[in-house]
Design an enzyme around this catalytic site. Structure first.
Site, PDB file in Angstrom:
ATOM      1  N   GLY A  99      28.634 -15.794 -25.701  1.00  8.36           N
ATOM      2  CA  GLY A  99      27.197 -15.735 -25.435  1.00  8.36           C
ATOM      3  C   GLY A  99      26.879 -16.145 -24.011  1.00  8.36           C
ATOM      4  O   GLY A  99      27.272 -17.217 -23.561  1.00  8.36           O
TER       5      GLY A  99
ATOM      6  N   GLY B 235      23.774 -16.558 -22.682  1.00  7.39           N
ATOM      7  CA  GLY B 235      22.398 -17.034 -22.527  1.00  7.39           C
ATOM      8  C   GLY B 235      22.382 -18.357 -21.769  1.00  7.39           C
ATOM      9  O   GLY B 235      23.322 -18.683 -21.045  1.00  7.39           O
ATOM     10  N   PHE B 236      21.315 -19.107 -21.931  1.00  9.03           N
ATOM     11  CA  PHE B 236      21.196 -20.357 -21.185  1.00  9.03           C
ATOM     12  C   PHE B 236      22.319 -21.334 -21.521  1.00  9.03           C
ATOM     13  O   PHE B 236      22.912 -21.935 -20.641  1.00  9.03           O
ATOM     14  CB  PHE B 236      19.842 -21.007 -21.462  1.00  9.03           C
ATOM     15  CG  PHE B 236      18.699 -20.267 -20.852  1.00  9.03           C
ATOM     16  CD1 PHE B 236      18.531 -20.252 -19.477  1.00  9.03           C
ATOM     17  CD2 PHE B 236      17.814 -19.555 -21.630  1.00  9.03           C
ATOM     18  CE1 PHE B 236      17.473 -19.562 -18.902  1.00  9.03           C
ATOM     19  CE2 PHE B 236      16.760 -18.858 -21.068  1.00  9.03           C
ATOM     20  CZ  PHE B 236      16.585 -18.851 -19.704  1.00  9.03           C
ATOM     21  N   GLY B 237      22.626 -21.493 -22.809  1.00  5.77           N
ATOM     22  CA  GLY B 237      23.674 -22.432 -23.215  1.00  5.77           C
ATOM     23  C   GLY B 237      25.035 -22.021 -22.691  1.00  5.77           C
ATOM     24  O   GLY B 237      25.747 -22.802 -22.063  1.00  5.77           O
TER      25      GLY B 237
ATOM     26  N   GLU C 205       1.614 -15.953 -25.320  1.00  4.33           N
ATOM     27  CA  GLU C 205       1.744 -15.325 -24.012  1.00  4.33           C
ATOM     28  C   GLU C 205       1.575 -13.807 -24.101  1.00  4.33           C
ATOM     29  O   GLU C 205       0.988 -13.186 -23.205  1.00  4.33           O
ATOM     30  CB  GLU C 205       3.055 -15.716 -23.317  1.00  4.33           C
ATOM     31  CG  GLU C 205       4.315 -15.347 -24.038  1.00  4.33           C
ATOM     32  CD  GLU C 205       5.523 -16.195 -23.614  1.00  4.33           C
ATOM     33  OE1 GLU C 205       5.337 -17.263 -23.009  1.00  4.33           O
ATOM     34  OE2 GLU C 205       6.660 -15.784 -23.903  1.00  4.33           O
TER      35      GLU C 205
ATOM     36  N   ASP D 169      20.195 -22.453 -29.146  1.00  5.18           N
ATOM     37  CA  ASP D 169      19.291 -22.194 -30.266  1.00  5.18           C
ATOM     38  C   ASP D 169      20.013 -22.069 -31.591  1.00  5.18           C
ATOM     39  O   ASP D 169      19.410 -22.246 -32.650  1.00  5.18           O
ATOM     40  CB  ASP D 169      18.504 -20.892 -30.026  1.00  5.18           C
ATOM     41  CG  ASP D 169      17.388 -21.078 -29.020  1.00  5.18           C
ATOM     42  OD1 ASP D 169      17.268 -22.194 -28.482  1.00  5.18           O
ATOM     43  OD2 ASP D 169      16.644 -20.121 -28.782  1.00  5.18           O
TER      44      ASP D 169
ATOM     45  N   ALA E 156      14.903 -23.353 -23.566  1.00  5.68           N
ATOM     46  CA  ALA E 156      15.965 -23.130 -22.597  1.00  5.68           C
ATOM     47  C   ALA E 156      16.558 -24.441 -22.068  1.00  5.68           C
ATOM     48  O   ALA E 156      17.783 -24.582 -22.001  1.00  5.68           O
ATOM     49  CB  ALA E 156      15.451 -22.263 -21.446  1.00  5.68           C
TER      50      ALA E 156
END
Lengths: 451, 451
Positions: free
Chosen positions: A8, A10-12, A167, A310, A326
């Site tokens: 993954g 993503g941020f992690g 948003e 997450d 995040a």
């Protein structure tokens, strides 16, 4: 050499990789996409403010300065923890330590049939599909002669009053009431009705009640109808059925809302690999499928297996689980990297400790709400902080200073230049018209011969 | 009020519309897409340098300041010139004067079966598909163990040595040899082989021979193999068959080129509505389906019917047809608008006179060739002019100054930030692997456990 596989980007996963870059371990980052996606700005793509390239960075470009990191575009299908082997759709990958950071996807709570009528917003493709639907709705409304059908096209429903729903509702309101103001001749975009449906008693339930109230007021001022305590019981191609009282269990009177543009921002669940991990390791999952991890982010009996971001269900000392933000994912990713390096150098592990830096939700141009420590902010100040934080991340990962310029430009001109209807069938306006408008019928007056 | 319908929002249609904006006629611009596409920069999207939003402008936004112009997203299917009615897929539109400006699409000369193996570059979707294929090729080559298959992935073939083929070949060469230089660990992108196939005796046949030679030299310096006199006789999923001698009719020895990434830049034909127009008006078509127009850009017997832009076959006094260039389409669009206005005010018509401003083809960073009047330019000077001309158009239509900033940025950093693999199946790497790589087989050494 110790081989760390990170599943993954993503941020992690990206933070874990960056903290292992240039160290004495070998790292392979596996993602089924070839880019890191800055999800917090996906709603800007969905509403034509930014292009996909503005909020996505090729993983290889972000990581290419670390010679000990290899990027692999591949999809994980299974895990063999006894042999420390990750199975891919087209191969396998042996690891010494595995960090799983594949995040969450949207979740229809068992109503998967709702997906085609109410797309969620988690991928670039999702964002382009929502953008397509939004702008097709305006095109279709411009052409529609029947008032009730036109109203259905101009009814934008957003299901879920969390930060994503807020948003998106705010951005659609700005689009309809400002950006498109002068673009149509028959249908006034300002007549668009944007409704935010929230099952619980207030929007932004993760924020202090005072900020929820501020956000609701601001949305109302922008022309968004906020309906709390309203639970969705059915979604089909013609609209949504809601029950009042919602999660509060109050009333049971149902209401039908006609809409041709419904967006889903109501729920997430852990990505599919979580079920595999639970099955092969015996790890527990919470109701959203998240893997319950130990205080050091590993799985019971598997110190070589980290789950971060997450997808991890992590209980803090006070019993609270970590928020799906995040910064939390980044901290966990960095923690996992540091834990691996400490082990490599023979040091004992430390427990993970989450530092909550705050929580921000943007409502629109000039407006956001946020809590930073004990400080509660709203309005322009919160928006400036929101902007600063998001731009910082973009620049940190990929030096995307241009997005700032783009934003400044959009801000001054109120333009949304990327409002393109693209995709397989860019012109699907025909289907929704039914039998009563016969083929070859002349268009309404303003479009027909008047000379 | 006199009603002018403009079919097509490309350069010709947009210029016609802008010249009719704010005048005493009513205008409806019909396009099946909701945006004007700046096609000359499509190759930048295909190679990850720009995003679709950078080179597309919503037609409504471009035209919204003219209150007498209505934009209609619709697809024309038929024409009834006797009743002055344009038939749409879902309705009809009556006109007093019709300007058809729907341009050209790519053309496989009867080999439509080649299309899936060698996509052309005419739409945003085409560009995203080619971008997808280019970056999948690099990902696949990185994973491929078998040398001959890896070489096939790294063999980029561009069919057609006109300006489109030249700019695409140059951009892929820069991508492989510069931008991606440090992004891979096993397969060196610099080993990519980019081949430009041209059937005639030289590339850029529309330019003076000296500039063709300059362009060929520059491409060779950039690592592109230019093969002229090479005619493609077959394209399938594994590559291309070529015949030497090509259009010159020389040799007949066939050669097979293995490639998994073929792009088609070899031919265009008029968009489908041209056949309808020819059928219902009796107008002649040339071999590419273009409508042969009178000196005033109208059709014989139909002074109310203009055809402008790439779809018009217009013979100048010297017998030369107009080139398929944006400036030619713009001049024709403006001419049609002015002719209509002259008629409205009772003045007699003027013949169209084309002013050739020049011809430019970009090869890469710093390099272009161009003829401007009697001046022949190449190298950096030509590139600067190319950049200036293209930026001017972008700013003229939509104030896209940001694209200039983006370019300056890319130029300094040699980055291509939009190199995303997106689409329905963003990870199609599995299919091409065949039976010999069994399921679950470990990946090669660099990606497997190494202690």
């Amino acid at each position: 050499m110790h081989h760390v596989v990170i599943l993954g980007g993503g941020f992690g996963g990206l933070y874990a990789a960056q903290n292992l870059g240039g160290t004495g371990v070998r790292v392979t980052v596996v993602d089924k996409r070839n880019f890191h996606l800055f999800q917090p700005l996906l709603y800007q793509v969905a509403t034509g403010g930014l292009s996909p390239g503005d909020i996505a960075s090729p993983l290889r470009a972000v990581l290419n300065r670390y010679r000990n990191i290899t990027v692999l575009q591949a999809e994980a299908t299974d895990l063999d923890p006894a042999n420390r082997r990750l199975l891919l759709r087209d191969g396998a990958l042996d690891y010494d330590t595995l960090i799983v950071a594949t995040g969450v996807s949207h979740h229809y709570f068992g109503h998967e049939g709702w997906a085609p009528h109410a797309p969620g917003l988690k991928t670039i493709e999702d964002a382009l599909e929502i953008r397509r639907r939004i702008f097709i709705a305006f095109e279709a409304a411009e052409r529609e002669e029947r008032d009730e059908v036109r109203r259905a096209w101009m009814n934008f429903l957003i299901v879920g009053g969390g930060p994503s729903g807020v948003e998106l509702a705010g951005a659609i309101a700005e689009l309809a009431h400002t950006t498109l103001r002068r673009d149509f001749r028959r249908n006034d975009p300002a007549q668009a009705k944007i409704t935010l449906l929230e099952g619980s008693g207030r929007i932004l339930p993760g924020f202090p009640p005072a900020l929820s109230q501020k956000a609701a007021q601001r949305l109302a001022w922008m022309g968004v109808t906020v309906r709390t305590g309203t639970l969705v019981t059915e979604i089909d191609e013609a609209g949504v059925t809601v029950r009042h009282g919602g999660a509060l269990g109050g009333g049971s009177d149902e209401e039908r809302l006609s809409s041709k543009m419904v967006t889903w921002a109501a729920g997430v669940k852990a990505s599919p690999i979580s079920d595999v991990i639970a099955r092969v390791t015996g790890a527990k999952q919470d109701s959203a499928g998240r893997i319950v991890v130990k205080p050091d982010m590993t799985l019971p009996g598997h110190p070589e297996l980290f789950v971060v971001g997450d997808m991890a269900h992590y209980e803090q000392l006070d019993g609270q689980t970590l928020p799906g933000l995040a910064p939390a994912a980044m901290q966990q990713g960095r923690y996992a990297a540091q834990a691996i390096l400490r082990r490599q150098s023979g040091k004992s592990g430390r427990k993970f400790r989450y530092r909550h830096k705050g929580n921000l939700a943007v409502i629109g141009r000039n407006a956001a709400v946020g809590e930073l420590g004990r400080l509660q902010l709203s309005g322009f100040a919160a928006w400036l902080i929101w902007l600063f934080v998001h731009i910082s991340y973009l620049i940190e990962f990929d030096n995307k200073v241009l997005v700032l310029v783009q934003w400044a430009w959009n801000y001054v001109t109120r333009k949304r230049g990327a409002r393109l209807i693209t995709g397989a069938d860019p012109f699907p306006l025909v289907a929704p018209r039914d039998e009563e408008s016969a083929d070859g019928a002349a268009l309404p007056e303003t479009q027909s011969k008047a000379g």
